[in-house]
Scaffold this active site. Structure first.
Site, mmCIF file in Angstrom:
data_model
loop_
_atom_site.group_PDB
_atom_site.id
_atom_site.type_symbol
_atom_site.label_atom_id
_atom_site.label_comp_id
_atom_site.label_asym_id
_atom_site.label_seq_id
_atom_site.Cartn_x
_atom_site.Cartn_y
_atom_site.Cartn_z
ATOM 1 N N SER A 1 0.863 -1.174 0.000
ATOM 2 C CA SER A 1 0.000 0.000 0.000
ATOM 3 C C SER A 1 0.903 1.228 0.000
ATOM 4 O O SER A 1 1.816 1.337 -0.814
ATOM 5 C CB SER A 1 -0.936 -0.031 1.213
ATOM 6 O OG SER A 1 -1.772 1.110 1.243
ATOM 7 N N TYR B 1 -5.522 8.030 -6.115
ATOM 8 C CA TYR B 1 -4.534 7.130 -5.523
ATOM 9 C C TYR B 1 -4.935 6.785 -4.094
ATOM 10 O O TYR B 1 -4.924 5.621 -3.694
ATOM 11 C CB TYR B 1 -3.153 7.781 -5.554
ATOM 12 C CG TYR B 1 -2.062 6.892 -5.004
ATOM 13 C CD1 TYR B 1 -1.603 5.794 -5.727
ATOM 14 C CD2 TYR B 1 -1.479 7.151 -3.770
ATOM 15 C CE1 TYR B 1 -0.599 4.983 -5.228
ATOM 16 C CE2 TYR B 1 -0.480 6.353 -3.268
ATOM 17 C CZ TYR B 1 -0.044 5.261 -3.997
ATOM 18 O OH TYR B 1 0.950 4.451 -3.503
ATOM 19 N N LYS C 1 -5.852 3.126 -2.299
ATOM 20 C CA LYS C 1 -5.053 2.617 -1.184
ATOM 21 C C LYS C 1 -5.872 2.519 0.096
ATOM 22 O O LYS C 1 -5.743 1.549 0.854
ATOM 23 C CB LYS C 1 -3.814 3.496 -0.965
ATOM 24 C CG LYS C 1 -2.799 3.400 -2.102
ATOM 25 C CD LYS C 1 -2.380 1.958 -2.367
ATOM 26 C CE LYS C 1 -1.331 1.842 -3.447
ATOM 27 N NZ LYS C 1 -0.979 0.434 -3.753
#
Length: 285
Positions: free
Chosen positions: A140, A154, A158
């Site tokens: 991650s 993004y 994650k």
């Protein structure tokens, strides 16, 4: 320690390539997926007996299942098919304000970073249960806990994969399957200085926090503090830790930022105690 077999996605560059190199050097076997065999031709040539590089686009769930099934069937190495560690590493960065991102960019980011990781983990679980355990490592980012302007998609992927992995860790612990979420800080890899994708930027966001990432992507402004080799070594070492650590933060800046963010978050929750309680039924009702 006896040699292990690893299945790692996205080994052509970055953490995937560094992990693979260190593992092969110490005598482990690696099934490392790539989108182009040319990028790992050096590893294939140096380690013909212990490295396999099947082609894989993690956005294709059927292809993910096929590679996983072949790895655990033993057909790639002509062995018993045991895979000790699965590393979900394939992914990339996408920068830009939410308004600047195209629908195609959003869909591709989710398909790669989130759905691809989910597909890999789901495909491996039946095999790991059957063989009596193993370890899953989900790469991650400290961006799975901390959010910055210009990184919205993004962070969405994650934060999403961290929630998925944490829940699955509870589901499969009884089968001897450990899951570790790795949260690296900034590192000197192609993720930041090569593979990062940038949206079509709008003048309206110039001189705002949404475009602050542009300075980060320019090596002339200073390199990231994280050493990919040291980070890869810590990830490899974590597999020997029992029970599996749920999270592994790599980089002092990443850890400090995460702790500061979580403290502010907890303070915000604590301040809502009376408000939260005001929505309950009164005692006895």
């Amino acid at each position: 320690m006896s040699a292990r077999t690893w299945l790692i996605t996205g080994v052509s560059s970055g953490f995937g390539h560094e992990l693979t190199t260190q593992l092969l050097e110490r005598g482990d076997k690696v099934v490392g997926t790539v989108r182009s065999a040319e990028k790992v031709a050096d590893l294939s040539g140096r380690y013909p007996d212990t490295f396999r590089a099947p082609l894989l686009d993690v956005t294709d769930p059927a292809a993910v299942r096929d590679v996983v099934d072949r790895a655990f069937a033993g057909t790639l190495f002509d062995d018993d098919g045991r895979v000790d560690v699965v590393v979900s590493n394939a992914g990339y960065g996408l920068f830009g304000a939410a308004e600047e991102l195209s629908d195609a960019q959003v869909d591709r980011m989710i398909a790669t970073n989130l759905r691809g990781s989910i597909a890999l983990i789901r495909a491996t679980l039946p095999h790991l249960r059957t063989q009596g355990g193993g370890r899953i490592v989900q790469i991650s980012s400290y961006g799975g806990q901390v959010a910055f302007a210009g990184n919205s998609m993004y962070h969405a992927t994650k934060w999403g994969i961290e929630g998925f992995a944490e829940a699955v860790a509870q589901e499969v612990a009884g089968f001897g399957i450990g899951i570790t979420i790795v949260e690296p800080g900034g590192a000197r890899t192609e993720f930041r200085y090569g593979s990062a994708q940038v949206a079509e930027l709008m003048d309206a966001y110039d001189d705002t926090p949404a475009h602050a990432f542009l300075a980060m992507l320019d090596p002339a402004n200073g390199l990231a503090p994280g050493d990919p080799a040291r980070m890869a070594a810590r990830i490899i070492e974590s597999v020997d830790v029992e029970p599996a650590p749920l999270r592994l933060v790599l980089g002092s800046q990443a850890l400090d930022s995460t702790i500061d963010t979580l403290r502010r978050r907890v303070d915000g929750f604590e301040a809502q105690r009376d408000l939260a309680a005001s929505t309950d039924f009164p005692a006895g009702e």
